[in-house]
Design an enzyme around this catalytic site. Structure first.
Site, PDB file in Angstrom:
ATOM      1  N   PRO A 592       0.811  -1.226   0.000  1.00 16.31           N
ATOM      2  CA  PRO A 592       0.000   0.000   0.000  1.00 16.31           C
ATOM      3  C   PRO A 592       0.839   1.268   0.000  1.00 16.31           C
ATOM      4  O   PRO A 592       0.428   2.281  -0.551  1.00 16.31           O
ATOM      5  CB  PRO A 592      -0.810  -0.111   1.296  1.00 16.31           C
ATOM      6  CG  PRO A 592      -0.818  -1.561   1.632  1.00 16.31           C
ATOM      7  CD  PRO A 592       0.479  -2.120   1.113  1.00 16.31           C
ATOM      8  N   GLU A 665       0.486   3.337 -14.355  1.00 15.35           N
ATOM      9  CA  GLU A 665      -0.021   4.218 -15.411  1.00 15.35           C
ATOM     10  C   GLU A 665      -1.319   4.907 -15.019  1.00 15.35           C
ATOM     11  O   GLU A 665      -1.553   6.053 -15.363  1.00 15.35           O
ATOM     12  CB  GLU A 665      -0.297   3.410 -16.689  1.00 15.35           C
ATOM     13  CG  GLU A 665       0.721   2.328 -16.990  1.00 15.35           C
ATOM     14  CD  GLU A 665       1.857   2.788 -17.866  1.00 15.35           C
ATOM     15  OE1 GLU A 665       1.831   3.934 -18.338  1.00 15.35           O
ATOM     16  OE2 GLU A 665       2.795   1.986 -18.063  1.00 15.35           O
TER      17      GLU A 665
END
Lengths: 700, 179
Positions: A592, A665
């Site tokens: 995370p 991305e």
């Protein structure tokens, strides 16, 4: 397919290379200690196209400390037909800034000075660098090569009739400028020939690509080329392909065998030598019924490529995936110009294409009098709109709802009177994000275990700052079902088994899947051949990346929703973005901490794209005039008040054994549209050409 | 033309020969093998080469080595003694205030120097922006960074991070400023 259970995965571990990086001790390509380095400095063409009539190297060669001068007259003949890489092969000049020579010297100061003394005489030819006029005059073609897996031309139903019959229509052109990646570490190389062995330290996203490309260009067996890339100082796509700087460095090293040649591109050279994102001119036409349900979607994109080679920014790629529509048309065309060849840049295709589509969706929401979140929810498809395949998972609606809740989104029927606070016009905007789950072939992994229970995983993969070194170790520990401390991951060296590139958000998905297979195989052999105990002299397996049986069965995409608050000053037009918030559905999140950094990094690059970045071409000379970081502004700290990234829990068993989609991305996708839509909400001005600079808001 | 100079780098006395064209950055990286400061632009535009030069942060790519004979240089590699990490370095790791790490040594040196500047009351462009829009008073003592992320953002804007870890850099610095 089942996905491996998480023990190490899901933990927000600090980066393993953090202590080295914060002290500057992690070596990047140029920094590897080498004995007696030589330094390379390039000579570049000062015309856009034409012919070299003569080169005078006498002054440069006469400088004390100069070891050699390279020109097309003495450079080795290359075994590649890649136009971008075929430097110093003839008198021809194909773009301004192309390498036409280089100087090798004992110090970087001498090399640079001497490079400036090389005198080149040219016969220039008229050049064509103008995308707009190429488009107007129809000098366009359908690209032959496009990014994988997705069609360039789509015709589903009858878009023209559907548009004619639509209750609501939106039709506009959207423009995005030339962008340069500008990683802070320039493209750098150390090249050294020893006998017939070539050693390279390269700043790259793709070690195997470096090895195979260099081997082909210099007619070597790939085994003669050893590539190291332990650390890479940012890339964003520019370091996936081999560019001509690496070829020049290898050529130079041939002139001084046994010497290690150091070559770092200057920041100016980074604007011509390392690929860039093509400007796009996109036309989007949407038709909808009175309730805002799409009946037709038409998306065309016009872009540039070079005369040396073809690369097409697949700006329309995301469009068929996004919304349910019975009629869909996609077109893509390129013009070949006398400019450097464009290349992949973070979220190639999606980042600019989704600016256009998601701006148009906002315009449709306004035209329909619908809340833009509601409009998107209303057009959610039940299956992939193009081929009817089910989505392996599709989190767009959940991201929109969760994002709206976290952001405090106020549903609206249409653009209302802008709210004003202390002279600032305040608005909010939303846009969707998406990126396909790509599967890159060519990975293997070796896993070794010793009787003390220590596992070593070897792959010629690379960490370009994404956190691979940490996250992939977490994957490996869970794949092997052992503690993290028992696992060592080694990467960044072609002596290890080949690995696919770190690109397309597909690094960790491809490498992680491979490691899972290796872990299974290692366990199987320990059980079958060694009675369940690790043999005294250890065990090693090498495996290939697994096939995915679900590949044809499901459409696999990551999704997200981005929200932005914008303030535009009522008198000056100054634009600030006090708040960006994104919620993403990217499958399992391995780490995370590092995943969040990837997402906020992408969102911030999207802010930079929305407000700041544009490479400005001087059509008279064919070069980018703002070729430095003072005039090509990338977002600085003061531009970025608050960026938040969240994700929804998403379990997807069809993707790969790790259950991940990649996160590099998608953060940039939709960010610019969310900001542009917020600017419209704040001001009533629709800016359809990035970047959104204050001159475009003067009508406020 | 070559000249011999001496520099004190990260606490160690170093004598070296430099070309009179050699920048301080290249002297460190290419002559002394200290690659902690990075070369990003060579134009003073990105801040990756930031070092402490006689106690103040400076873009070492904009300084000529020969002009700094006898200077005291501190790089990110020498911020903490005995191989420990400086609190700012630990905070950058804990907040994941970097990705690729190439701008990071410059960011950290810059941040450490900036805390001193603020403590000494050096103003920034945002120091005088009072909430009511009126100008604040000049020279009012230390600037509180712990409660003013805008001050940190402004003062750190000479250090570009293309990976865009700004949203983590600011709390990383804030935490050190609070302690």
């Amino acid at each position: 397919m089942s996905i491996i259970p998480a023990r190490a995965m899901g933990r927000p571990l600090d980066r393993f290379d953090g202590a080295d990086k914060v002290r500057g001790l992690a070596p990047y390509a140029y920094e590897h200690p080498v004995a007696r380095p030589a330094y390379l400095s390039a000579v570049r063409s000062t015309i856009a196209t034409g012919q070299i009539m003569g080169i005078d190297c006498s002054q440069a060669s006469a400088q004390p400390g100069v070891l050699g001068v390279l020109t097309h007259l003495n450079a080795p003949r290359l075994g590649t037909d890649d136009g971008e890489l075929r430097i110093l092969q003839s008198e021809e000049v194909a773009f301004r800034g192309q390498f036409v020579g280089a100087v090798i010297a004992e110090t970087s100061e001498i090399a640079r000075h001497a490079a400036g003394l090389v005198r080149v005489d040219y016969r220039p030819r008229p050049h064509d660098v103008d995308l707009e006029s190429s488009r107007e005059q129809g000098r366009l073609r359908v690209p032959q090569q496009i990014m994988p897996m997705f069609p360039v031309t789509v015709d589903k139903g009858d878009v023209e009739s559907a548009l004619a019959a639509a209750s609501v229509r939106v039709e506009h052109n959207y423009r995005t400028p030339w962008y340069n990646h500008n990683p802070i570490e320039p493209h750098t190389t150390i090249a050294c020939w020893n006998d017939d062995q070539l050693t390279l330290y390269v700043s790259t996203q793709y070690l195997m690509g470096v090895r195979s490309t260099v081997a082909a260009a210099f007619r070597l067996d790939p085994q003669q080329v050893r590539v190291y890339a332990p650390h890479v100082g940012g890339a964003f796509g520019s370091k996936v392909p081999v560019h001509s700087d690496l070829i020049l460095a290898v050529m130079a090293a041939q002139l001084v065998p046994g010497r290690s040649v150091r070559f770092a591109l200057t920041r100016h050279q980074m604007f011509t030598q390392t690929g860039y994102r093509s400007p796009t001119i996109q036309r989007v036409r949407l038709g909808a019924d009175a309730e805002g349900r799409l009946t037709a979607v038409d998306h065309e994109s016009f872009e540039q490529t070079s005369r040396l080679g073809e690369f097409a920014e697949h700006a329309t790629r995301a469009t068929p995936t996004m919304y349910a529509t019975p009629h869909l048309r996609i077109r893509q065309q390129v013009a070949a110009l006398d400019l450097p060849t464009p290349s992949i840049m973070r979220a190639p295709g999606e980042s600019v294409g989704m600016f256009a589509l998601e701006s148009a969706m906002d315009e449709l929401a306004v035209a329909c009098g619908l809340d833009p979140v509601e409009l998107r929810l209303r057009n959610e498809p039940v299956a992939h709109p193009l081929d009817g395949r089910p989505f392996s998972s599709r989190g767009l609606a959940a991201c929109l709802r969760e994002g709206a809740r976290r952001f405090g989104w106020q549903p609206r029927q249409a653009t209302t009177t802008p709210s004003r606070q202390d002279g600032w016009l305040v608005g909010t905007g939303v846009a969707a994000s998406t990126y396909p789950v790509l599967r890159l072939p060519g990975s293997k992994a070796t896993i070794r275990v010793t009787p003390d229970g220590r596992y070593t995983v070897l792959m010629a993969a690379v960490d370009i700052g994404t956190g691979t070194r940490t996250a992939l170790t977490q994957v490996a520990a869970d794949a092997l079902r052992v503690d993290l401390a028992q696992v060592e991951l080694r990467l960044g060296d072609t002596a290890y088994p080949p690995a696919a590139q770190e690109g397309g958000s597909a690094g960790i998905t491809s490498w992680g899947a491979t490691i899972c297979v290796g872990a299974d195989e290692l366990r199987r052999r320990i059980a079958a051949e060694h009675g369940g105990t690790i043999p005294a002299d250890g065990l090693e397996v090498t495996v290939d990346m697994p096939e995915n049986p679900h590949l044809e069965q499901y459409a696999m995409h990551a999704f997200g929703a981005q929200f932005a608050e914008v303030r535009v000053h009522g008198e000056t037009g100054e634009i600030r973005v006090p708040r960006q918030l994104g919620v993403f559905a990217v499958g399992r999140v391995v780490n995370p901490k590092t995943a969040r950094s990837q997402l906020i990094g992408g969102m911030t690059m999207g802010l930079s794209m929305a407000l700041h970045e544009a490479s400005l071409l001087d059509p008279r000379y064919g070069h980018v005039i703002n070729h430095d970081l003072a005039t090509y502004h990338v977002s600085s700290n003061a531009d970025v008040p608050a960026v938040q990234a969240h994700w929804i829990a998403e379990q997807d068993d069809q993707l790969n054994p790790v259950g991940i989609k990649g996160a590099g991305e998608i953060g940039i996708v939709g960010a610019a549209a969310a900001i542009a839509n917020a600017v419209h909400h704040a001001t009533g001005v629709r800016v359809r050409e990035l970047p959104i600079t204050l001159d475009k808001l003067l009508t406020v | 033309m070559d000249t011999e100079i001496s520099l004190r780098v990260d606490g160690a006395e170093r004598r070296l020969t430099v070309d009179t064209r050699t920048t301080l950055l290249d002297a460190l990286r290419e002559r002394l093998g200290n690659t902690s400061p990075k070369k990003g632009c060579d134009h003073g535009q990105c801040g990756a080469c930031t070092v402490l030069l006689d106690g103040r942060r400076a873009n070492s790519c904009l300084a000529l080595a020969v002009a700094h004979d006898g200077a005291e240089i501190v790089t990110a590699a020498g911020l903490a003694a005995d191989g420990d990490l400086h609190p700012m370095q630990r905070s950058f790791i804990a907040h994941d205030a970097f990705q690729c790490g190439y701008c990071t040594p410059g960011q950290i040196v810059s941040a450490v120097a900036m805390l001193d500047e603020a403590a000494n009351g050096w103003p920034s462009a945002v120091t005088f922006e009072a909430p009511d829009g009126s100008d604040g008073a000049v020279g009012t003592g230390p600037v509180d960074l712990a409660t003013s992320p805008d001050e940190i953002r402004e003062r750190m804007s000479g250090n570009l991070c293309r990976c865009a870890a700004y949203a983590n850099i600011v709390p990383a610095i804030q935490e050190v400023a609070q302690s």
